[in-house]
Design a protein around this motif. Structure first.
Motif, PDB file in Angstrom:
ATOM      1  N   UNK A 196       1.182 -10.686   1.494  1.00  0.00           N
ATOM      2  CA  UNK A 196       1.776  -9.450   2.038  1.00  0.00           C
ATOM      3  C   UNK A 196       1.133  -8.193   1.459  1.00  0.00           C
ATOM      4  N   UNK A 197      -0.176  -8.273   1.163  1.00  0.00           N
ATOM      5  CA  UNK A 197      -0.856  -7.080   0.651  1.00  0.00           C
ATOM      6  C   UNK A 197      -0.964  -6.015   1.730  1.00  0.00           C
ATOM      7  N   UNK A 198      -1.023  -6.457   2.995  1.00  0.00           N
ATOM      8  CA  UNK A 198      -0.942  -5.520   4.114  1.00  0.00           C
ATOM      9  C   UNK A 198       0.535  -5.381   4.445  1.00  0.00           C
ATOM     10  N   UNK A 199       0.962  -4.202   4.781  1.00  0.00           N
ATOM     11  CA  UNK A 199       2.363  -4.086   5.161  1.00  0.00           C
ATOM     12  C   UNK A 199       3.051  -2.878   4.568  1.00  0.00           C
ATOM     13  N   UNK A 200       4.368  -2.985   4.517  1.00  0.00           N
ATOM     14  CA  UNK A 200       5.175  -1.779   4.318  1.00  0.00           C
ATOM     15  C   UNK A 200       4.992  -1.087   2.987  1.00  0.00           C
ATOM     16  N   UNK A 201       4.386  -1.739   1.978  1.00  0.00           N
ATOM     17  CA  UNK A 201       4.159  -1.030   0.717  1.00  0.00           C
ATOM     18  C   UNK A 201       3.104   0.074   0.883  1.00  0.00           C
ATOM     19  N   UNK A 202       2.330   0.043   1.965  1.00  0.00           N
ATOM     20  CA  UNK A 202       1.244   1.011   2.133  1.00  0.00           C
ATOM     21  C   UNK A 202       1.609   2.116   3.133  1.00  0.00           C
ATOM     22  N   UNK A 203       1.528   3.384   2.698  1.00  0.00           N
ATOM     23  CA  UNK A 203       1.815   4.486   3.627  1.00  0.00           C
ATOM     24  C   UNK A 203       0.884   4.479   4.838  1.00  0.00           C
ATOM     25  N   UNK A 204      -0.369   4.076   4.634  1.00  0.00           N
ATOM     26  CA  UNK A 204      -1.316   4.062   5.762  1.00  0.00           C
ATOM     27  C   UNK A 204      -0.928   2.986   6.781  1.00  0.00           C
ATOM     28  N   UNK A 205      -0.244   1.920   6.318  1.00  0.00           N
ATOM     29  CA  UNK A 205       0.280   0.895   7.237  1.00  0.00           C
ATOM     30  C   UNK A 205       1.440   1.472   8.041  1.00  0.00           C
ATOM     31  N   UNK A 206       2.369   2.103   7.338  1.00  0.00           N
ATOM     32  CA  UNK A 206       3.538   2.656   8.036  1.00  0.00           C
ATOM     33  C   UNK A 206       3.080   3.683   9.069  1.00  0.00           C
ATOM     34  N   UNK A 207       2.015   4.411   8.761  1.00  0.00           N
ATOM     35  CA  UNK A 207       1.514   5.428   9.700  1.00  0.00           C
ATOM     36  C   UNK A 207       0.962   4.789  10.974  1.00  0.00           C
ATOM     37  N   UNK A 208       0.125   3.762  10.843  1.00  0.00           N
ATOM     38  CA  UNK A 208      -0.491   3.192  12.064  1.00  0.00           C
ATOM     39  C   UNK A 208       0.488   2.331  12.852  1.00  0.00           C
TER      40      UNK A 208
END
Ligand code: CP3
Length: 350
Positions: A32-44
């Protein structure tokens, strides 16, 4: 052996560790390295439902690359979900935010099995395309493809959604073992083909997620889950891609999870890597096993634990550093970057 993975990734520390070969330093990635912990993920992801995101190759590529760019991890994990192949063959399900997969018509009778037709590459052209785009971008960094194991998929399908006790699943497994095995045989084909599509499009390793296998006794796992996982893992046995087999709370199952056809056995934080290696012997590499909750601890405590895990991992025939389970959505992503650098620094063999 035919190989479809980019040749440059064959010498990566991740693939070499999985093969129990020497490494320059301990490879690290995070479930789960990709996902909701990353602001850039939440943005896209804004305004795009989860399952729809998984079917857009350009978006999958961007989301998969985000944590690689940010943290400098040693592998990308393909952005998708274990229920994507089920959705692709027409099972009526959705991923509900904050809940997980929810199935419209749970599978409990023989007639319900009709929902599960064999998966073919034609069901998932968006997967092959996304893998090809990613492999072109990733260069020497390996891409890990994945699928859900039959038991874990069956749990969602039989319960109709996430379950703490898996009571309907276990009732079916014990009450009608023939139906259970027929269900899991279909899921093994689907999981195996999903792995194969990703490997043939260029993934350098695969991981079978049996997240809920730890809910089973060793005897039930051996009789009613492991044979189906072995079929799924067997679907890529002729391809030159190492196979990682992961579950949560699976301390009692580690040897069986290896025997199911793994090169690497995932270890969660409840069992130390030292004990895991004692149980597994020299045949398997291990992956793990930092408690995801420790990412919220003060740095001193976290650093101590990371160093201990790297040290314990030196006793294994191969070690891939990871968490015991997925990154929690509220974690500070800078901590993951710092842990990645620390693992690299304290394990450097150069
Ligand atoms: O970064 C990665 O690890 C790759 C992507 C990935 C996802 N799901 C993306 C996702 C992987 C490998 C999975 C596998 C998966 N999905 C598993 C096995 C791994 C595990 O965690 O045990 C399971 C059990 C599922 C089922 C599932 N899908 C759950 C329980 C959830 C969480 C629901 C929620 O909102 O809390 C999902 C949704 C999901 N899959 C998200 C992501 C990034 C969250 C959706 C969002 O961001 O809106």
């Amino acid at each position: 052996m035919p190989t479809t993975a980019p040749p440059a990734t064959r010498q990566s520390d991740l693939v070499r560790a999985a093969r129990r070969e020497s490494v320059t330093r301990t490879p690290v990635w995070f479930m789960r390295q990709a996902g909701r912990s990353l602001p850039e993920y939440r943005a896209v992801r804004k305004g795009i439902p989860m399952l729809e995101s998984c079917m857009r190759p350009e978006l999958v590529t961007e989301i998969t690359l985000q944590p690689v760019r940010r943290h400098g991890v040693d592998a990308a994990i393909f952005f998708s979900d274990i229920v994507v192949p089920l959705k692709a063959i027409g099972v009526d399900l959705d991923i509900v935010p904050g809940v997980g997969p929810v199935v419209a018509r749970p599978i409990r009778t023989r007639d319900d099995l009709d929902q599960l037709v064999p998966l073919t590459p034609e069901h998932v052209p968006f997967i092959s395309e996304a893998v090809r785009l990613l492999v072109a971008e990733l260069g020497e960094t390996p891409l890990i493809g994945f699928a859900g194991a039959p038991f874990t998929l069956a749990s969602y399908l039989v319960e109709g959604g996430p379950s703490k006790n898996h009571e309907k699943t276990k009732a079916l497994m014990h009450g009608d073992p023939e139906l259970w095995d027929a269900l899991c045989a279909r899921l093994a084909q689907i999981a195996g083909e999903f792995l194969r599509v990703q490997a043939e499009a260029g993934a350098s390793a695969v991981q079978l997620f049996d997240s809920w296998a730890g809910a089973l006794s060793r005897a039930d796992y051996a009789a009613r889950a492991m044979p189906h996982s072995a079929v799924a893992l067997g679907a890529v046995a002729d391809l030159d891609v190492p196979r990682i087999h992961f579950g949560v709370g699976t301390g009692e199952l580690l040897t069986l999870m290896g025997e199911a056809g793994a090169d690497v056995v995932g270890v969660d934080y409840r069992v130390s890597l030292t004990d895991a290696v004692d149980r597994l012997g020299p045949t398997y590499a291990v992956q793990g096993n930092l408690d995801p909750a420790l990412l919220f601890a003060p740095w001193d405590a976290l650093e101590r634990r990371v160093r201990e895990i790297v040290e314990e991992g030196r006793r294994a025939p191969g070690h891939i550093f990871n968490l015991g389970h997925g990154v929690l959505p509220d974690v500070d992503p800078d901590v993951l970057t710092r842990v990645t650098a620390l693992v690299h620094e304290c394990s450097s063999r150069r």
